[in-house]
Design an enzyme around this catalytic site. Structure first.
Site, PDB file in Angstrom:
ATOM      1  N   CYS A  26       0.871  -1.170   0.000  1.00 12.83           N
ATOM      2  CA  CYS A  26       0.000   0.000   0.000  1.00 12.83           C
ATOM      3  C   CYS A  26       0.912   1.225   0.000  1.00 12.83           C
ATOM      4  O   CYS A  26       2.040   1.152  -0.483  1.00 12.83           O
ATOM      5  CB  CYS A  26      -0.938  -0.018   1.201  1.00 12.83           C
ATOM      6  SG  CYS A  26      -0.086  -0.088   2.795  1.00 12.83           S
ATOM      7  N   HIS A 540      24.828  -8.319  20.228  1.00  9.52           N
ATOM      8  CA  HIS A 540      23.414  -8.302  20.619  1.00  9.52           C
ATOM      9  C   HIS A 540      23.307  -8.798  22.063  1.00  9.52           C
ATOM     10  O   HIS A 540      23.698  -9.914  22.373  1.00  9.52           O
ATOM     11  CB  HIS A 540      22.600  -9.205  19.682  1.00  9.52           C
ATOM     12  CG  HIS A 540      21.116  -9.003  19.787  1.00  9.52           C
ATOM     13  ND1 HIS A 540      20.365  -9.507  20.816  1.00  9.52           N
ATOM     14  CD2 HIS A 540      20.249  -8.333  18.972  1.00  9.52           C
ATOM     15  CE1 HIS A 540      19.100  -9.173  20.641  1.00  9.52           C
ATOM     16  NE2 HIS A 540      18.995  -8.457  19.535  1.00  9.52           N
TER      17      HIS A 540
END
Length: 603
Positions: A26, A540
């Site tokens: 979209c 991380h």
């Protein structure tokens, strides 16, 4: 942005090409239909460059990109090529009834917006040109362009027939042919003069510009097509199924569904107008203030049926689109204020880009990239939107085109019967952007992880990446483990690169080698480094600790800083991570070695 690299990472995190059934987009989102939705890693998707967010909603895995959605869509298509047409979509997480209902509404009405918006803005430009004396409204040129702007609204039932048929997955052309009967000139004449069907009076309704009669007609057609197809002999299906469906659907629509849909559409508009008349400026102020939350949850899409119905029946809209003007421009002003106020380069770049996007009526980059991540941004947006919305309500500003309000579409407020409407809209625009900008300057404050280290504390040396290899030390005290033992499929599978894990004994994470800090996550749970050999390393901290939103993490470095081996990067509370229910394992990944040798520490 390197769209190709991001596209490859997105494909991996939605489960690979073989897990993709369908991909559409979209104005701001990639929408994946997947074989197995459990394979989509939303946390990993959110960490990819260019991705503002990721959710599973409306039976899709939606990856929020923002203004660059077309470029990302093209890059992904170039990578995945032709999809296997035999793949079947898996069961997405079960939706509540209202979520299913909203999904169908969005699926039917959202595709209509570009055609209606383009036509509406064209007509508003014609009115503006005529008012300024640039074009005569009596000229043939004016008339032809006016026809262009009027046609999509007049034939709206046909457009709705297409989108509804697409959503219900039935024959689009037969659905279109069925609904076209309602606007067929001879049918219009017969209804006007008065006609009957099977001895029953047919209500005289002008179906041009109506949406709900067409929707109900196609829903009935969809049911009939699937039911009749089951029992119809295959040799005659090609004509007998459409014949029976059309012959049944049109009469029922003329006698029952058409009048019912007409009354429903008129009723929605009357209810909204009643509320606006009863509460006036307060209704606009409240709607404008809560629009950031509505857009974030997708609930603003529920306003589309009302807006389309009101726009086509009354020719204008007084609540949703005027309130959207207050919200959109407030998002823009806050982003520009943050860009000026912040000292963090990444936040500034994101805010400027999102601010420009919101200025043109697209707010999702601002919402997901800036506003929703920090209450110091959300609060000024809501305050500015509410105040400006109240002023818009007092001015009783009307919108005449169904398009996201922004600087390029302000002609949507041109009223040929009230020249002040356009002027008031610009006044509201100015109030929204100035007020939100000032509020952002007042409210915004960089978090500790975003504060720049003073120049005198920052190493100003040129970083050389010509080394032949890199040797990494363990960045935290603790017990090392193979990457395959890390309890996260994204890391343990090696899709992000080679590396190792460490069960930490304390919460001090330091540089494993001399490197340049190229990325610091706002939540503090991850740091990206560029080593002297040019290898890219990700550290991380913890598994799924992004959900802690920075609680317990204290970043000690900033982007573009040069760090020496052993220099502290992040301090975190190991016990707080465990008590929150997360695994504190520190993971070190070489995401890109750039062809250079990387030596890992020995266990």
């Amino acid at each position: 942005m390197d769209y190709t690299t991001s596209a490859k990472q997105i494909i991996k995190q939605v489960g690979g090409k073989e897990n993709i059934v369908k991909l559409i987009h979209c104005s701001t989102r990639l929408r994946f239909t997947l074989v197995d939705f459990d394979k989509a890693n939303l946390d990993a998707l959110k960490q990819i460059e260019g991705v503002l967010g990721a959710v599973i909603a409306s039976g899709q895995c939606q990856v929020i990109i923002g203004n660059a959605v077309v470029e990302m869509f093209d890059a992904i298509n170039a990578e995945i090529g032709q999809l296997d047409g035999n793949q079947k979509a898996g069961n997405a997480p079960k939706q509540k009834w209202y979520e299913v209902f909203l999904d169908y509404l969005v699926g039917i009405f959202q595709p209509l917006v570009p055609a209606i918006a383009g036509a509406g803005v064209l007509k508003s430009l014609l009115i503006l040109f005529s008012t300024l004396g640039w074009m005569s409204d009596k000229s043939q040129t004016y008339a032809i362009f006016n026809f262009i702007g009027s046609a999509p609204l007049y034939f709206l039932p046909l457009l709705v027939a297409v989108t509804t048929a697409q959503k219900f997955n039935v024959n689009i052309l037969v659905a279109l042919a069925t609904v076209s009967t309602l606007v067929y000139p001879d049918m219009v004449t017969a209804l006007t003069k008065g006609t009957s069907l099977f001895g029953l009076h047919v209500t005289n309704i002008t179906y041009a510009s109506q949406v709900f009669p067409a929707i109900l007609a196609v829903i009935l057609y969809a049911f009939l097509e699937k039911y009749i197809t089951k029992f119809c002999p295959k040799p005659v299906r090609i004509f007998l199924v459409p014949l029976l469906c059309m012959a049944i659907t049109v009469p029922i629509t003329l006698l029952l569904l058409g009048p019912l849909g007409f009354v429903f559409g008129e009723g929605i508009a009357k209810v909204i107008l009643f509320l606006f008349g009863k509460f006036g400026w307060l209704a606009t102020a409240i709607l404008a203030a809560i629009l950031p939350l509505m857009v974030a949850t997708g609930m603003h899409k529920a306003m589309l049926p009302y807006a389309v119905s009101t726009m086509t029946s009354a020719g204008s809209e007084v609540l949703y689109l005027p309130a959207s003007l207050a919200h959109n421009i407030s998002e823009s002003g806050v982003c520009f204020g943050i860009a000026l106020r912040t000292r963090d380069e990444r936040t500034r770049a994101t805010a400027i880009s999102a601010g420009i996007s919101a200025l043109f009526g697209i707010t999702e980059p601002a919402l997901y990239g800036v506003t929703l991540q920090n209450k110091r941004a959300l609060v000024p947006v809501m305050i500015s939107s509410g105040i400006t919305g109240g002023i818009i309500g007092l001015f009783a500003i009307k919108a005449f085109a169904l398009v996201g309000p922004g600087i390029a579409s302000m002609t949507m407020y041109v009223d040929k019967n009230n020249s002040s409407n356009f002027m008031y809209a610009w006044i509201a625009f100015a109030i929204a952007i100035v007020l939100s900008f000032v509020l952002a300057l007042f409210f915004w404050k960089d978090s500790e992880s975003e504060k720049n280290i003073k120049d005198e504390d920052t190493k100003k040396v040129e970083f050389d990446t010509s080394s032949a290899e890199t040797t990494l030390e363990a960045p935290v005290n603790g017990q090392m483990m193979p990457l395959t033992d890390v309890k996260d499929d994204v890391f343990s599978s090696g899709v992000l690169g080679e590396g190792f894990g460490i069960q930490p004994l304390d919460g001090t994470v330091f540089a494993p080698t001399k490197a340049k800090v190229v990325m610091v996550y706002e939540t503090g749970h991850a740091v990206g480094l560029l080593t002297e050999s040019g290898a890219e390393v990700l550290i991380h901290i913890g598994i799924d600790t992004v959900k802690m939103n920075g609680d317990g993490f204290n970043v000690k470095v900033k982007e573009n800083q040069i760090v020496d081996p052993g220099e502290t990067l992040v301090e975190f509370d190991v016990d707080k991570v465990r008590n929150a229910g997360y695994d504190p394992t520190v993971v070190v990944i070489v995401t890109n070695s750039n062809g250079k040798k990387v030596n890992f520490p020995r266990n």
